[in-house]
Scaffold this motif. Structure first.
Motif, mmCIF file in Angstrom:
data_model
loop_
_atom_site.group_PDB
_atom_site.id
_atom_site.type_symbol
_atom_site.label_atom_id
_atom_site.label_comp_id
_atom_site.label_asym_id
_atom_site.label_seq_id
_atom_site.Cartn_x
_atom_site.Cartn_y
_atom_site.Cartn_z
ATOM 1 N N GLY A 1 -34.502 1.272 52.884
ATOM 2 C CA GLY A 1 -33.505 0.452 51.981
ATOM 3 C C GLY A 1 -34.097 -0.359 51.768
ATOM 4 N N LEU B 1 -37.545 -1.321 50.332
ATOM 5 C CA LEU B 1 -37.516 -0.850 49.128
ATOM 6 C C LEU B 1 -36.999 -1.796 48.298
ATOM 7 N N GLY B 2 -35.172 -2.328 48.725
ATOM 8 C CA GLY B 2 -35.004 -3.334 48.256
ATOM 9 C C GLY B 2 -35.769 -4.910 48.160
ATOM 10 N N ILE C 1 -30.260 -0.505 50.173
ATOM 11 C CA ILE C 1 -31.166 -1.155 48.598
ATOM 12 C C ILE C 1 -29.915 -2.193 48.049
ATOM 13 N N THR D 1 -29.157 -5.366 49.786
ATOM 14 C CA THR D 1 -30.587 -6.149 49.628
ATOM 15 C C THR D 1 -30.307 -6.591 48.166
ATOM 16 N N ARG D 2 -30.432 -6.393 47.018
ATOM 17 C CA ARG D 2 -30.345 -6.419 45.740
ATOM 18 C C ARG D 2 -29.213 -7.863 46.096
#
Lengths: 115, 537, 681, 487, 179
Positions: free
Chosen positions: C565, C568-569, C457, C460-461
């Motif tokens: 993850g 989601l990110g 996550i 990715t952010r």
């Protein structure tokens, strides 16, 4: 002078000596103090002569020792007198010198030197 | 063969030479002093060639009766323990003289003081007679007092008196101890002497203390306190900050040698002469040492003045030395003895650099500095190296000494000589060393330049770099090839260890060096063999 | 090439260091920066080459896998001998290749990155010195030499963090790094002492005095510790303190985030790829001790797992791109310790390797971005950079996938996939790390699985905020804080700033590392090559270590974690910076704010140590030292003076009083005599 | 002997008597010369006096190898101790005379009579040192004192000088009164003035004689304790030292002190048998003396006063050696001789240098008046530094060896307490000695020329002798000790 | 009359001695007590006379005479002379102010007397003068003294000459006009 115990003379000496000592401590006039010292010396002389006469330590067998010891006391007294004379000469000289310097001889004022 | 006498008294002759020169000729006075000190150093190098590391006996020694009535003899000698200290002294004296070429008032007296100090220190490292040692030991006082008092800082009078009275107060009781030791020897052998070789002989056979056991601890402490004051160890350290902060820069350089007289004395006298009292005192001594390590480091971290930081850091560093010595393990004592030299080198280079800063700015307070790395990169680099050695970074001499000293201490604690907690704390002293050293470095060199005066600071000149550079060489030499320095010590250290820990009759004695050498190869010593040892005059 | 020529590997960086130190500035003046840069890169590359050759030559049966090359004495104290000796075995050579290989790449990158800096030579001096000491750390054949390197790298990291010393904050960060590391070293030192003391007591070894050399120490320890296992725990924990200090495990991780104050190549090399992993190396070296102490192993696992989780959470609260990567490093190190605790030591080393690939890549990528954005590090200023920095963008994407451990089980996976698989497998399968039956190791495994998801996550952010979204943000923000070197060459970031793709010297390393992060894991892992190469035969105590937990479909879980993850990110951040993470931090959710502040831990520690310690020290100085210790000394003087004053007053100067005193004295004399005469005889 | 009191003329060993006679005659000669010389030029007198003293010193060699014996009707005792003491006394007065002339001239009191007085009072001290007869002790004491009273008051324009003279005189006479009374009692008990009898009588004492002897001793202790300034009979010391002319102070501090200690030595040696009674008393006195002297000196501002208190403290140190001697007759002799010799050198040197500060009839003796001496006359400053170092007891100076010997004796007679007190006191004393050294050698002052005179040859020679002596007798202790220990 | 007090027989000699001693004591106290120096001096003179008498009682005739000549004849005259010379009201009557040290002195004096007396006198009460054979009895006479003084005691005799010389020179030095 028989019949007078040694203690009597020594006692008199002590009284005079003590008086002299006390005088030295309680008087402010140097000349008087000096006189008190003379008093002490005289009591000493008295003591010397007394001991000389009474010869409590002497062994009567030894004549020469007795003579020596008899004379020793007398000599001491003579020399004490001589010393006293010299001391008086000097001492009074000092007192006069001080008097010349500052018209007072009160010894309670003489404490420039202290601390 | 008068080599040691020559080394000891050459500086004093130099002093006489100085007074033949007129006060006005400052320049030639300085040169003379420099020449004399360099000459002394060169002569002292001869000892290296004469010295044989294979035996712990005193070598190149001279022994002449001096004050026969009092059994005081003029007995000089050198062994592994004193060898490097002598060289260190002569070497650092050269540095001290060389770095004070800028002195301008009463130059003659100044140089005379330096040279007298040198003589006194050399003498105390070389003398093998208790009284002779004491004489030299005390001879350091007055020159140092004058150094602080005439050329010192604003608060010099107080600092000087404090230094002299404090150390004198310590040593006068050592004198009492010395005399009672000599008297005991007199009672034991019927012959009055203060020669440690002879005294230790009696100690080794357990005769000396045989009927004075209850007196031994007191005499021991009479010695120990005097030497701990000099070292300095924890409760006796308060003279050193004032001394360092107030004295001219040559002062601390020489006193970084002078403090070695304390630890040297402990190694030379307190251990071999009081073997029966020693084991019971060790825990206290080690505690003092460890407190010194941590306490010194903590206080060093918040001092406002570089020189005070150095003062407390010596407290901390000498703590390591003491810990090593009192661990009574080969490794520890070797490390301690080596750490003495390291501290000498490291502290000197730091003082030298601080001194250069002082010459440039006339202050050593932190608030007057900051960010001067930009102005003086070379200076910063040298300072960095010295600092790293001082905080014991591996590869520098500081690491080897501290590592071995601590390891020795750990061994002793592991053998339940004293609490393990002490060592755990002592090792943490290394962390604290990093704290105060880095903090000092940060406050002096990092950040932006705040003071206007610092904008114009000039970097070190060639000679200054050279002077510091020599010392840097030793930092790495000691760090990468420590055996050069430790090998010659090893035999003497082993002997000292045996003298102070073995049972009566099994203790070696200096006068019986060869018998002991023989014993090493033959069967374990029996008391009889030890008792039969011939007493040499 | 023969193993004895290992000294060459060490020689090149040292020579490079000396050249840089003494001639650097001169060369720069005479031949310019490119020459100096080349001279800086060359030694590293050379020792990589030599190392590679030696490695290839040491391929062979397990029995001669460890060779010792000795180059003379260092310390001989009594019966303790510490020679200059270097060990050549799979472990050391793995590290050598990582250090020199990645080191060379990063040096190359740095020639570009630092090209606008002043002290160019100083930078490379430190860098070469770092490589040298890191090599000593991994090659040294006894713990003391390891310690030499250990502190050496610490020093270099100190110098490089404080490279821009004009900013006092950097200096503080540097101090922090060094001192926290020293705390670790405190444990390590005590560990060494304990080993020596133990071995000297139970003299269970060929008594050649090399108490700390691996080849003689480890067997002796095995026998020695079997007698008293309590010692094993003690030694293990002390060593772990050291490892935790270097490898930034909780609570000693504190220095690593601040260490980002250094130039980005430094962060990539020291604080991601090499130095911080030396803790893992130490544990691999000393694994016998840990094998003997389940409790210690359990603690290692627990700390590792907690650190991984803790750091991963904190990463969410960071807006500085390097800080995010820093915390992710801490988190990944946690994974490695989970592995070591669980006994899957090879897995730890495997992750060290792969992590070196992708984390270096990510840092360098971040460096490129920062470089392009005028040394502005706040992700909230970025956005839509893929348009300007294509190479950087694509390489970083690959790196992200690698760290997220994306892969199709059994077919192909990015580098991180295999190592993380091994770690989690090892943790879930092990029964070694336990305290009174509590399977700390397995719990750590499950935690690890969760952290893997978190990793995806926040990575990715990072990617989204940096490369996707709109340019609006940095188009219209004012100049933000920067490193201030004097004569600041970096044109500040402002509205009409156009980021430029970086120069070849900087993107070539990116590409190489990208390739490694994609293929490295696959190559090393296939057929368990890495394990066989590192641990050819079973562990001496624990025996065979399985990394396939039966009845847990780990591959499935981890793939879900990774991919889930990422998805989601993307869901959160694809459209750029969410409102509740913007400049106005008051809008942030309390959790995120807490994460930003490391849950108040750093602050607490600072207050406790720096401020509290300062107060204590001041008290000690002012009150105790000056007041009491010195007070007694000065007081003695004052008292004497007082007595003197009294006597001075007694000396009144009156003759009659003096006479009185004499009389008093006399009376007491005869008084005493009278008493005695009455009393005695 | 046929008839009583026909004593024979006693036989007289002239070798023993010669030194005293020479000094006395030198005094008379100088006195005569002084009468017939023009005023304001006393150099001839100085020359004669020094010459006479040197001759006397050589005369002492004649008795070197002789055994101990009593002569002149047993009123004069010749022994090694007496000889050594006479040497020290001669040295002391020679040093005093050497630097007096310039000082008296600067102080505008160039009395020619000063020199005969010095010599005669030296005679007094010598008589004290060489007899076991209480009569001679008393006479010697008086000869010494009376001339000192005069000299103390010599600077007649100064109130301080006169005051000190009167103090000294009255208290001195008071004290000698006690001394005499004590002698009287001892005479009463023993029937003789000779100390040799004391032991014998004591050994078969009676109820009557025992208290007489003890109290007699107590009284004599006052007389002699006054002269050697033991607490609580010391209070005159600082005052008189400060008030009298500096050279006279030097004389008091050296000759009169040495003489007094010689007499004390004789008396206590004779009374050693009854040590169990008085040794505790004198131990307390010694401790008090050391502490009072040193503590009081700490807060003084006047150099002469500091040195006065320091001489009180030093009296305490010597007393330790005396006690050791009383406990074990083999110990102490050397120590006392050596310590007094070193003390003479140090103190005479110090006062000589302090006398530099007198100029044009003004004399400031506060510490700050010494400032800048190192600039005005460096050699004097160095010499003062040496003297102070020696007084502190920093090796390798005579002071150190002296203290060493005292420690040694104290420990050999198990007087640990005294040893520790001595150690403490040497620490305390460091402070004020350093203050003097600092004032002279460290602190600078521009107008030192207005306060200080330059070195004069006499002064220079005194400094040289003292510095050379302080180092010489320390480094060559063995020959010195053997020399003085000779029969 | 032969009753006795404390074992001491009361003899005429003792009574005579008692009288003289009492007088001497009174004079001595007078010396200390009188404010006026002249009165003190006169008391002292009387005291010396009485002492001289006591010397005679101790068969020290020669010294008795010397006492009169030297002390009363020379020394006291000197005293009186000085007192007259410096005579002023202020000096001759230095009024004693009452201060503690005075009483302390008297107290200590008495203490000393008591101690001395208690220690020495009791044993001496029983001691009586030795009876001397006639030869010995002449010890106080001029011949004996002369012989002794010039034989055994010649050395102190010479010494005293120096002392007197000092006295002379000293008083000159202290008294002579400044140069």
């Amino acid at each position: 002078m028989n019949g007078v115990p040694l203690a009597a003379y020594i006692g008199l000496g002590m009284i005079m000596f003590t008086t002299g000592v006390v005088g030295v401590i309680i008087r402010r006039n140097p000349i008087v103090i000096f006189m008190c010292i003379e008093l002490m010396l005289n009591s000493v002389n008295l003591t010397f002569l007394t001991f000389a006469r009474y010869q409590m330590a002497a062994r009567s067998s030894d004549a020469l020792g007795m003579q020596n010891s008899l004379m020793a006391g007398q000599m001491m007294v003579i020399f004490v007198m001589a010393v006293a004379a010299a001391e008086v000469a000097v001492g009074l000289g000092i007192i006069m010198a001080i008097y010349r310097l500052r018209d007072s001889v009160d010894i309670d004022e003489l404490n420039l030197l202290r601390g | 063969m008068y080599l040691l006498s020559v080394i000891t008294f050459l500086p004093l002759l130099g002093v006489l030479g100085l007074f033949l020169l007129p006060e006005s000729k400052a320049k030639s006075v300085k040169q003379t002093a420099l020449v004399v000190s360099v000459l002394t150093f060169l002569v002292s190098l001869l000892v290296l060639f004469k010295f044989d590391g294979g035996s712990y006996a005193f070598q190149v020694s001279e022994n002449h009766p001096w004050i026969t009535q009092l059994g005081i003899s003029y007995h000089l000698g050198i062994d592994g323990i004193s060898l490097w200290l002598v060289l260190l002294t002569t070497f650092l004296s050269v540095i001290a003289v060389a770095c004070s070429m800028k002195v301008d008032n009463r130059v003659r007296a100044f140089m005379a003081c330096l040279l007298m100090l040198e003589s006194a220190m050399l003498g105390s490292f070389l003398s093998l007679d208790l009284v002779l040692f004491f004489i030299f030991f005390e001879m350091t006082l007055l020159p140092m007092w004058l150094l602080i008092n005439i050329w010192g800082g604003p608060n010099k009078g107080h600092a000087a008196n404090k230094f002299l009275i404090y150390t004198f107060a310590g040593s006068i009781f050592m004198l009492v101890g010395i005399i009672s030791l000599g008297y005991l020897q007199f009672k034991t052998t019927g012959k009055l002497t203060f020669d440690i070789v002879l005294i230790q002989e009696q100690v080794a056979q357990g005769k000396l203390w045989a009927n004075a056991l209850q007196a031994e601890p007191f005499i021991f402490w009479a010695f120990a306190i005097a030497l701990l004051v000099k070292t300095p160890a924890f409760p006796f350290h308060t003279w050193i900050p004032d001394t360092y902060a107030e004295s001219p820069i040559a002062g601390p350089i020489l006193s970084s040698v002078m403090v070695k007289m304390g630890t040297y004395g402990l190694l030379r006298f307190c251990l071999p002469l009081f073997p029966d009292a020693l084991p019971h005192q060790i825990p206290y001594l080690v505690t003092l040492a460890v407190i010194g390590i941590v306490y010194g480091a903590i206080l060093a971290a918040i001092q406002p003045d570089m020189r005070r930081v150095m003062a407390y850091s010596s407290l901390s560093h000498m703590g390591f030395v003491l810990l090593g010595i009192f661990s009574l393990t080969k490794i520890g004592m070797l490390g301690g003895a080596f750490q003495q030299l390291n501290h000498g080198i490291t502290a000197t280079i730091l003082f030298l650099l601080i001194g250069y800063l002082y010459q440039r700015r006339g202050t050593t307070l932190f608030k007057d500095f900051g960010g001067i790395k930009a102005q003086m990169p070379i200076f910063a680099t040298l300072f960095l190296i010295a600092m790293l050695s001082s905080l014991g970074l591996p590869g520098t001499n500081g690491f080897v000494g501290e590592f071995l000293a601590l390891l020795g201490g750990f061994q002793a604690a592991y053998a339940n000589q004293f609490s393990m907690g002490l060592i755990v704390v002592a090792v943490f002293g290394v962390v604290l060393a990093a704290v105060y050293m880095l903090y000092m470095f940060q406050r002096v060199f990092y950040g932006k330049i705040t003071q206007e005066e610092n904008k114009g600071l000039l970097d070190l000149t060639g000679t200054e770099i050279a002077l510091a550079g020599i010392l840097v060489v030793f930092i790495f030499w000691g760090g990468l090839a420590p055996n050069t320095f430790m090998r010659p010590m090893e035999n003497s250290i082993n002997a000292t260890l045996k003298m102070s820990t073995a049972a009566p009759g099994f203790r070696p004695s200096w006068s019986e060096e060869y018998a002991v050498e023989a014993k090493k190869h033959s069967a374990p010593t029996t008391p009889r063999l030890a008792m039969n040892m011939r007493i040499q005059p | 090439m023969n193993y004895e020529s290992i000294w060459l590997v060490l020689l090149f960086p040292i020579v490079g260091f000396l050249i840089q130190a003494f001639l650097g500035t001169r060369i720069e003046k005479m031949f310019g920066r490119r020459a100096l840069g080349a001279i800086a890169v060359l030694p590293i590359a050379l020792s990589f080459a030599v190392g590679l050759m030696i490695t290839l030559s040491t391929k062979g049966g397990p029995e001669e896998s460890a060779k010792i090359a000795t180059f003379g004495n260092w310390i001989n104290a009594a019966n303790l001998k510490i020679p200059f000796e270097f060990i050549v075995d799979p472990l050391s050579m793995t590290m050598v290749l990582i250090i020199t290989g990645i080191g060379a790449l990063i040096h190359l990158y740095a020639t570009g990155y630092m090209s606008e800096e002043k002290d160019y030579a100083r930078f490379f001096t430190y860098m070469n010195l770092f490589i040298a000491s890191m090599l000593v750390l991994v090659l040294g054949a006894n713990l003391v030499l390891l310690f030499v390197g250990w502190e050496g790298v610490g020093l270099c990291s100190y110098l490089l963090i404080g490279f821009w010393y004009k900013d006092i904050a950097n200096a503080k960060a540097a101090n922090k790094a060094f001192i926290v590391n020293r705390i670790g070293d405190w444990g390590l030192t005590l560990g060494l002492f304990l080993i020596v003391a133990l071995l000297m007591k139970t003299n269970g070894m060929a008594g050649d005095g090399r108490f700390l050399s691996y080849d003689s120490m480890l067997p002796a320890l095995k026998t020695g510790l079997q007698q008293n296992p309590g010692m094993a725990t003690a030694i293990a924990l002390l060593l772990f303190v050291g490892a935790a200090g270097k490898s930034a495990q909780f609570p000693l991780y504190l220095w690593l985030p601040d260490a980002m104050a250094g130039p980005t190549p430094v962060s990539a090399l020291i604080h991601a790829a090499t130095m911080v992993t030396s803790g893992v190396v130490l544990l691999n070296r000393m694994h016998i001790v840990f094998e003997m102490s389940p409790i210690a192993s359990a603690i290692v696992c627990g700390i590792g797992a907690f650190t991984a989780l803790f750091a991963a959470l904190i990463a969410f609260g960071q807006t500085d791109i390097k800080k995010v990567l820093a915390y992710s490093t801490v988190s990944q190190l946690g994974f490695m310790f989970i592995a070591c605790g669980a006994g899957a030591y090879w897995a730890g080393m495997f992750h060290v390797t792969t992590h070196a690939f992708f984390k270096a890549l990510l840092f360098l990528g971040a460096g490129a971005v920062i470089h392009a954005m005028g040394h502005n590090q706040d992700m909230r200023n970025y956005g839509n950079l893929r348009k300007y920095l294509p190479i950087t963008f694509w390489t970083m994407i690959l790196g992200t996938l690698a760290i997220c451990a994306v892969g199709i089980p059994g077919v192909f996976g990015f580098a991180g996939f295999y190592s993380k698989e091994a770690i989690l497998g090892g943790a879930l399968a092990n029964t070694h790390a336990q305290i009174q039956g509590i399977q700390v190791g397995q719990i750590a495994g499950w935690v690890g699985l969760g952290v893997a998801a978190l990793t995806s996550i926040y990575m990715t952010r990072l990617t989204c905020l940096t490369f996707l979204g709109s340019e609006e943000r940095w188009r219209k923000i004012p100049v933000s804080h920067e490193h201030d070197h004097e004569d600041d060459t970096h044109h500040a970031l402002d509205g009409n700033h156009t980021p430029k793709e970086v120069s070849p010297s900087m993107w070539i390393p990116l590409v190489v590392l990208a390739i490694l992060s994609v293929g490295g894991g696959f190559v090393l892992a296939n057929g368990g090559a890495f394990e066989k190469w590192l641990y050819p035969n079973e562990l001496p105590v624990l025996g065979k270590i399985s990394t396939e937990p039966n009845n847990i479909p780990l591959a499935l879980y981890s793939t879900i974690a990774a991919v889930g993850g990422i998805l989601l990110g993307l869901a959160f951040y694809l459209k750029g910076l969410p409102k509740n993470q913007g400049w106005n931090e008051a809008e942030w959710s309390p959790l995120r704010r807490a994460e930003r502040d490391q849950f108040g831990f750093d602050r607490a520690m600072t207050v406790a140590t720096v401020e509290g310690g300062g107060d204590i020290a001041n008290g000690l100085w002012k009150w105790f030292d000056v007041g009491i210790v010195d007070g007694i000394v000065e007081g003695a003087g004052k008292v004497s003076g007082g007595i003197g004053m009294v006597l001075k007053r007694w000396q009144s100067g009156y003759i009659r009083l003096y006479a009185l005193m004499m009389l008093l004295g006399f009376v007491s004399f005869i008084g005493y005599f009278a008493f005695v005469i009455k009393g005695g005889h | 002997m046929d008839k009583a009191f026909h004593f024979a003329i006693p036989s007289i060993e002239w070798a023993a008597l010669l030194p005293i006679l020479i000094v006395a005659l030198t005094g008379i000669v100088t006195f005569v010369v002084e009468m017939f010389r023009p005023k304001n030029d006393n150099n001839l007198i100085v020359g004669i006096s020094i010459g006479g003293l040197i001759v006397a010193g050589f005369a002492l060699f004649m008795q070197m190898e002789q055994p101990s014996y009593a002569t002149a009707g047993d009123l004069m005792q010749r022994d090694a101790f007496g000889t050594a003491m006479q040497w020290i006394l001669i040295l002391g007065s020679a040093l005093t005379i050497l630097f007096s002339e310039s000082y008296l001239r600067e102080k505008r009191i160039p009395f020619g009579e000063f020199y005969p007085l010095v010599l005669w009072s030296t005679v007094g001290a010598m008589i004290m040192a060489t007899t076991t007869s209480l009569l001679m002790i008393f006479l010697g004491l008086e000869i010494l004192s009376v001339s000192l009273y005069v000299m103390a008051g010599m600077s007649r324009s100064e109130e301080k000088s006169e005051e000190s003279a009167l103090k000294y005189f009255l208290l001195g006479a008071f004290a000698s009164g006690f001394l005499l009374y004590g002698i009287a009692f001892v005479y009463g008990a023993t029937g003789s003035l000779d100390l040799d009898f004391v032991g014998a009588i004591w050994s078969h004492r009676t109820e009557a004689t025992k208290p007489m002897m003890l109290i007699g001793l107590a009284m004599m202790l006052i007389g002699l304790g006054f002269k050697s300034s033991l607490v609580p009979f010391h209070q005159w010391t600082p005052d008189v030292y400060q008030g009298s002319p500096t050279n006279v102070t030097a004389f008091m501090a050296t000759v009169s002190k040495v003489g007094a200690f010689a007499a004390l030595y004789r008396v206590l040696t004779a009374f050693a048998l009854m040590g169990e009674y008085w040794i505790p008393v004198l131990t307390v006195v010694a401790i008090l003396t050391m502490f009072v002297g040193n503590f009081a000196a700490l807060v003084q501002k006047d150099v002469k006063r500091i040195l006065g208190y320091s001489s009180v403290a030093n009296a305490g140190y010597v007393l330790i050696a005396l006690l050791a001697h009383a406990k074990d007759y083999r110990l102490g002799n050397n120590t006392i001789i050596y310590f007094l010799l070193s003390y003479t050198l140090m103190t005479a040197g110090a006062f000589a240098i302090v006398s530099l500060v007198a100029k044009n009839g003004k004399e400031g003796t506060r510490l700050e008046d010494l400032n800048g001496m190192w600039r005005r006359s460096p050699f004097a400053a160095v010499a003062l530094l040496v003297c102070m170092a020696s007084l502190i007891g920093i090796p390798p100076t005579a002071g150190f060896v002296g203290k060493f010997l005292i420690f040694f004796d104290a420990l050999r007679t198990d007087q640990m307490l005294l040893a520790i007190v001595l150690a403490l006191n040497s620490v305390i004393s460091v402070y004020y000695y350093l203050a003097i050294a600092r004032a002279a050698f460290v602190t600078d002052s521009q107008e030192s020329e207005t306060r200080m005179v330059k070195m004069t040859p006499g002064l220079a020679s005194v400094c040289t002798i003292c510095v050379a002596g302080i180092f010489g007798i320390a480094l060559f202790y063995s020959p010195v000790a053997t020399f003085f220990a000779a029969k | 009359m032969n009753q006795s007090i404390g074992g001491v027989a009361i003899t005429p000699e003792l009574l005579l001695f008692g009288a003289v001693a009492g007088a001497a004591t009174l004079c001595a106290i007078g010396v200390v007590a009188f404010n006026n120096a002249i009165r003190s001096a006169l008391c002292l003179v009387v005291n010396f006379f009485l002492l001289a008498f006591l010397y005679f009682t101790l068969n020290a005739e020669m010294l008795g005479i010397t006492q009169v000549v030297v002390y009363t004849g020379a020394i006291m005259v000197l005293f009186l002379f000085v007192i007259m010379l410096l005579n002023l009201g202020g000096l001759s009557l230095l009024v004693e102010r009452r201060d503690p040290k005075k009483y302390l002195g008297i107290l200590l004096g008495c203490g000393m007397f008591v101690l001395l007396g208690s220690q020495l006198l009791p044993q001496l009460v029983s001691v009586n003068a030795k009876t001397l054979d006639p030869e010995m009895a002449k010890f106080g006479g001029p011949e004996a003294i002369g012989r002794t003084l010039f034989t055994t005691y010649v050395y102190p005799f010479e010494a005293v000459s120096i002392l007197l010389l000092i006295g002379i020179v000293g008083s000159i030095m202290l008294a002579k006009r400044r140069i």
